[in-house]
Write a protein that holds these residues in place. Structure first.
Motif, mmCIF file in Angstrom:
data_model
loop_
_atom_site.group_PDB
_atom_site.id
_atom_site.type_symbol
_atom_site.label_atom_id
_atom_site.label_comp_id
_atom_site.label_asym_id
_atom_site.label_seq_id
_atom_site.Cartn_x
_atom_site.Cartn_y
_atom_site.Cartn_z
ATOM 1 N N VAL A 68 -62.725 -131.413 -3.092
ATOM 2 C CA VAL A 68 -61.657 -131.888 -2.210
ATOM 3 C C VAL A 68 -60.440 -132.195 -3.069
ATOM 4 O O VAL A 68 -60.439 -133.134 -3.863
ATOM 5 N N ASP A 69 -59.426 -131.330 -2.948
ATOM 6 C CA ASP A 69 -58.157 -131.379 -3.685
ATOM 7 C C ASP A 69 -58.349 -130.929 -5.136
ATOM 8 O O ASP A 69 -59.475 -130.887 -5.647
ATOM 9 N N THR A 70 -57.226 -130.563 -5.794
ATOM 10 C CA THR A 70 -57.368 -129.780 -7.037
ATOM 11 C C THR A 70 -56.466 -130.168 -8.187
ATOM 12 O O THR A 70 -56.694 -129.746 -9.308
ATOM 13 N N GLY A 71 -55.375 -130.927 -7.960
ATOM 14 C CA GLY A 71 -54.392 -131.149 -9.009
ATOM 15 C C GLY A 71 -53.382 -130.018 -9.098
ATOM 16 O O GLY A 71 -53.486 -128.991 -8.422
ATOM 17 N N PHE A 72 -52.371 -130.227 -9.960
ATOM 18 C CA PHE A 72 -51.329 -129.218 -10.187
ATOM 19 C C PHE A 72 -51.908 -127.956 -10.828
ATOM 20 O O PHE A 72 -52.935 -128.000 -11.523
ATOM 21 N N ASP A 105 -50.007 -131.568 -5.858
ATOM 22 C CA ASP A 105 -51.085 -132.227 -6.592
ATOM 23 C C ASP A 105 -52.418 -132.125 -5.851
ATOM 24 O O ASP A 105 -53.469 -132.407 -6.418
ATOM 25 N N HIS A 106 -52.380 -131.675 -4.607
ATOM 26 C CA HIS A 106 -53.605 -131.552 -3.815
ATOM 27 C C HIS A 106 -54.017 -130.095 -3.593
ATOM 28 O O HIS A 106 -55.203 -129.808 -3.514
ATOM 29 N N ILE A 107 -53.056 -129.198 -3.521
ATOM 30 C CA ILE A 107 -53.392 -127.788 -3.253
ATOM 31 C C ILE A 107 -53.048 -126.876 -4.432
ATOM 32 O O ILE A 107 -53.243 -125.669 -4.370
ATOM 33 N N GLY A 108 -52.573 -127.469 -5.541
ATOM 34 C CA GLY A 108 -52.016 -126.677 -6.636
ATOM 35 C C GLY A 108 -52.918 -125.586 -7.178
ATOM 36 O O GLY A 108 -52.457 -124.501 -7.528
ATOM 37 N N LEU A 109 -54.225 -125.835 -7.278
ATOM 38 C CA LEU A 109 -55.133 -124.834 -7.862
ATOM 39 C C LEU A 109 -56.086 -124.232 -6.829
ATOM 40 O O LEU A 109 -57.040 -123.554 -7.203
ATOM 41 N N ARG A 132 -47.999 -121.968 1.430
ATOM 42 C CA ARG A 132 -47.739 -120.550 1.151
ATOM 43 C C ARG A 132 -46.243 -120.258 1.236
ATOM 44 O O ARG A 132 -45.690 -119.538 0.403
ATOM 45 N N MET A 133 -45.565 -120.826 2.214
ATOM 46 C CA MET A 133 -44.121 -120.624 2.336
ATOM 47 C C MET A 133 -43.393 -121.161 1.103
ATOM 48 O O MET A 133 -42.523 -120.495 0.535
ATOM 49 N N LEU A 134 -43.756 -122.364 0.668
ATOM 50 C CA LEU A 134 -43.038 -122.987 -0.440
ATOM 51 C C LEU A 134 -43.286 -122.280 -1.763
ATOM 52 O O LEU A 134 -42.409 -122.242 -2.626
ATOM 53 N N THR A 135 -44.472 -121.692 -1.951
ATOM 54 C CA THR A 135 -44.704 -120.945 -3.192
ATOM 55 C C THR A 135 -43.844 -119.683 -3.248
ATOM 56 O O THR A 135 -43.567 -119.164 -4.330
ATOM 57 N N LEU A 136 -43.416 -119.189 -2.097
ATOM 58 C CA LEU A 136 -42.586 -117.982 -2.043
ATOM 59 C C LEU A 136 -41.092 -118.290 -2.043
ATOM 60 O O LEU A 136 -40.268 -117.377 -2.077
ATOM 61 N N ASP A 137 -40.739 -119.573 -2.023
ATOM 62 C CA ASP A 137 -39.340 -119.985 -1.869
ATOM 63 C C ASP A 137 -38.817 -120.560 -3.187
ATOM 64 O O ASP A 137 -38.473 -121.730 -3.277
ATOM 65 N N VAL A 175 -48.010 -124.516 -8.129
ATOM 66 C CA VAL A 175 -49.019 -124.155 -7.125
ATOM 67 C C VAL A 175 -49.392 -122.694 -7.326
ATOM 68 O O VAL A 175 -48.519 -121.817 -7.317
ATOM 69 N N ALA A 176 -50.660 -122.432 -7.540
ATOM 70 C CA ALA A 176 -51.117 -121.061 -7.722
ATOM 71 C C ALA A 176 -50.883 -120.257 -6.448
ATOM 72 O O ALA A 176 -50.965 -120.805 -5.338
ATOM 73 N N PRO A 177 -50.579 -118.959 -6.586
ATOM 74 C CA PRO A 177 -50.402 -118.127 -5.388
ATOM 75 C C PRO A 177 -51.611 -118.245 -4.465
ATOM 76 O O PRO A 177 -52.765 -118.259 -4.919
ATOM 77 N N LEU A 178 -51.329 -118.353 -3.176
ATOM 78 C CA LEU A 178 -52.398 -118.492 -2.185
ATOM 79 C C LEU A 178 -52.689 -117.132 -1.565
ATOM 80 O O LEU A 178 -51.852 -116.582 -0.842
ATOM 81 N N PRO A 179 -53.856 -116.568 -1.838
ATOM 82 C CA PRO A 179 -54.190 -115.280 -1.214
ATOM 83 C C PRO A 179 -54.271 -115.431 0.289
ATOM 84 O O PRO A 179 -54.581 -116.514 0.804
ATOM 85 N N PRO A 180 -53.982 -114.364 1.027
ATOM 86 C CA PRO A 180 -54.179 -114.431 2.475
ATOM 87 C C PRO A 180 -55.632 -114.765 2.791
ATOM 88 O O PRO A 180 -56.549 -114.282 2.127
ATOM 89 N N GLY A 181 -55.824 -115.600 3.762
ATOM 90 C CA GLY A 181 -57.177 -115.917 4.196
ATOM 91 C C GLY A 181 -57.602 -117.326 3.833
ATOM 92 O O GLY A 181 -57.584 -117.708 2.666
ATOM 93 N N TYR A 182 -57.947 -118.096 4.837
ATOM 94 C CA TYR A 182 -58.455 -119.454 4.650
ATOM 95 C C TYR A 182 -59.244 -119.819 5.894
ATOM 96 O O TYR A 182 -59.188 -119.118 6.911
#
Length: 359
Positions: A68-72, A105-109, A132-137, A175-182
């Motif tokens: 549950v959560d991952t850090g930067f 700090d929660h979804i970074g990895l 996902r939007m913010l990693t692309l912006d 934040v690591a790129p988020l692949p499509p699919g969750y």
């Protein structure tokens, strides 16, 4: 868009009355873990900011771990995870990552765990879309809407020029790129993890559709950043939605949780240490923000900008490193007063909003 999570509205550096730390002063050692409940490990990862850590939790699912959560996303954090997966978590693989909300700090990895370790990602729809939007912006310099947001809050020319010349906090760097699919988490649904059944309750204000998890045996709550023991979660208004009322949403979320909170719950928060006294803490958090509103009622007899309200809201000096967080949280309180009909705002000759009590 700067959406950091260390909160300037800090009512006390001491543990508020009525709360207790069952594990005392203990915190996990670097690359280590503390078992805080049966089949639940507490891990702690460093953050390069005033709030210098984030808590993550590993739940033993039998054939693998749920994190549950991952850090930067940083090389340092990845190295720590490598040590953890060769140490306290070595017996089995990480099969699932749950991101409580979209802050880095929660979804970074989360995307790294998906891409490199084959883990599935579970989170709310809003958290996934936002992240996902913010990693692309990616922005090389502070954007015009963010500069306007600062100007509307009453920032002076020197601070605007400083912001104009710098790169903002880009999710793409941490934040690591988020692949499509969750796998979407929904408010009210029941899930299984760590040998327990859990009810998912979402809250708003600090982050939209933030997920918290309440064990149906009444023992444990994974409260993420929605309910913290020492600080109030930062509740801010950002340039993406400048007229929002996140404080109203957050207060409503606290009230939503109150019927479910029990004295015996062990709350596992996103920051600080695991604690008991959840009903009291919800009362304290609500009262803290109502106290700010009461102080503002006395201060807004004349038109004030958000920045002019700092002393009244925080009752302590705001350092440069906290300025942005203080600004968005000040706007949140003022917008709430405007939403409830207590105050109105006027645009002054300098392009700043000035808030004043309605006659």
């Amino acid at each position: 868009m700067d959406q950091r999570t260390d909160a300037p509205l800090d009512e006390s550096r001491r543990l508020p009355a009525g709360l207790a730390y069952p594990h005392g002063e203990a915190i996990p050692a670097p690359n280590g873990a503390i078992e805080v409940a049966e089949r639940i490990l507490w891990l702690r990862l460093p953050l390069p900011m005033t709030l210098d850590h984030v808590n993550v939790y590993a739940l033993d699912d039998g054939d693998g771990w749920t994190i549950v959560d991952t850090g930067f996303q940083t090389d340092k954090t990845k190295a720590i995870w490598a040590d953890l997966m060769n140490g306290p978590l070595a017996a089995k693989p990480v099969r699932r990552v749950i991101a409580s909300h979209h802050h880095p700090d929660h979804i970074g990895l989360a995307g790294w765990f998906q891409a490199e370790h084959g883990a599935s990602l579970w989170t709310t729809r809003t958290a996934w879309l936002f992240a996902r939007m913010l990693t692309l912006d990616h922005q090389e310099r502070t954007s015009a809407p963010n500069l306007l947001h600062m100007k509307r809050a009453g920032a002076d020319a020197a601070r605007l020029e400083w912001a104009r010349a710098r790169e903002p906090m880009n999710f793409s760097r941490i934040v690591a790129p988020l692949p499509p699919g969750y796998r979407r988490l929904r408010d009210g649904e029941r899930i299984e993890m760590g040998g327990r059944a859990w009810r998912v309750f979402t809250g708003d204000g600090h982050a939209p559709e933030q997920a918290t998890f309440w064990s149906t045996d009444g023992e444990v709550v994974l409260s993420a950043d929605q309910i913290l023991p020492r600080i109030s979660p930062n509740i801010g208004v950002f340039s993406t939605e400048p007229d929002a009322d996140p404080l109203g949403e957050w207060l409503a979320s606290c009230k939503k949780f109150q019927p479910y909170a029990r004295e015996g719950h062990l709350a596992l928060p996103g920051h600080n240490r695991p604690f008991t006294g959840l009903p009291k803490r919800l009362d304290q958090l609500i009262a803290n923000h109502h106290g700010v509103i009461r102080r503002l009622r006395k201060f807004l007899h004349q038109p004030r900008t958000a920045i002019e309200c700092y002393d009244t809201i925080y009752k302590r000096p705001i350092k440069d490193g906290e300025f942005g967080l203080a600004m968005v949280e000040a706007i949140a309180h003022l917008n709430h007063m405007m939403t409830t009909g207590e105050a109105e705002r006027r645009l002054d000759a300098n392009g700043a909003y000035r808030f004043v009590l309605k006659p």
